[in-house]
Motif scaffolding. Structure first.
Motif, PDB file in Angstrom:
ATOM      1  N   GLU A  43       0.829  -1.207   0.000  1.00 31.06           N
ATOM      2  CA  GLU A  43       0.000   0.000   0.000  1.00 31.06           C
ATOM      3  C   GLU A  43       0.866   1.261   0.000  1.00 31.06           C
ATOM      4  N   SER A  62       0.903   4.107  -2.910  1.00 36.05           N
ATOM      5  CA  SER A  62       0.636   5.516  -2.601  1.00 36.05           C
ATOM      6  C   SER A  62       1.737   6.418  -3.138  1.00 36.05           C
ATOM      7  N   GLN A 100       1.422   6.776  -6.834  1.00 36.95           N
ATOM      8  CA  GLN A 100       0.337   7.692  -7.184  1.00 36.95           C
ATOM      9  C   GLN A 100       0.758   9.156  -7.035  1.00 36.95           C
TER      10      GLN A 100
END
Length: 58
Positions: A13, A17, A20
């Motif tokens: 995760e 992130s 992104q």
């Protein structure tokens, strides 16, 4: 309360992130103003204000 927040995400995760954020940076053409210092001038870099961001050239 003190902490980085890293414990709230697993590694997958966290990497997602970060990817992104970088994708948004490219998409929106984010620019970070910098000023470069040669390694010989390291003290000047340490004494410089944090904006524009001091960068050390090695």
């Amino acid at each position: 309360m003190l902490g980085s927040g890293f414990g709230s995400l697993n590694a997958k995760e966290l990497v997602s992130s970060i990817q992104q954020v970088f994708a948004l940076a490219v998409q929106n053409k984010w620019v970070v103003p910098t000023v470069s210092f040669d390694l010989d001038h390291i003290q000047d870099a340490w004494d410089a204000p944090s904006h524009p961001r001091p960068i050390i050239i090695i």
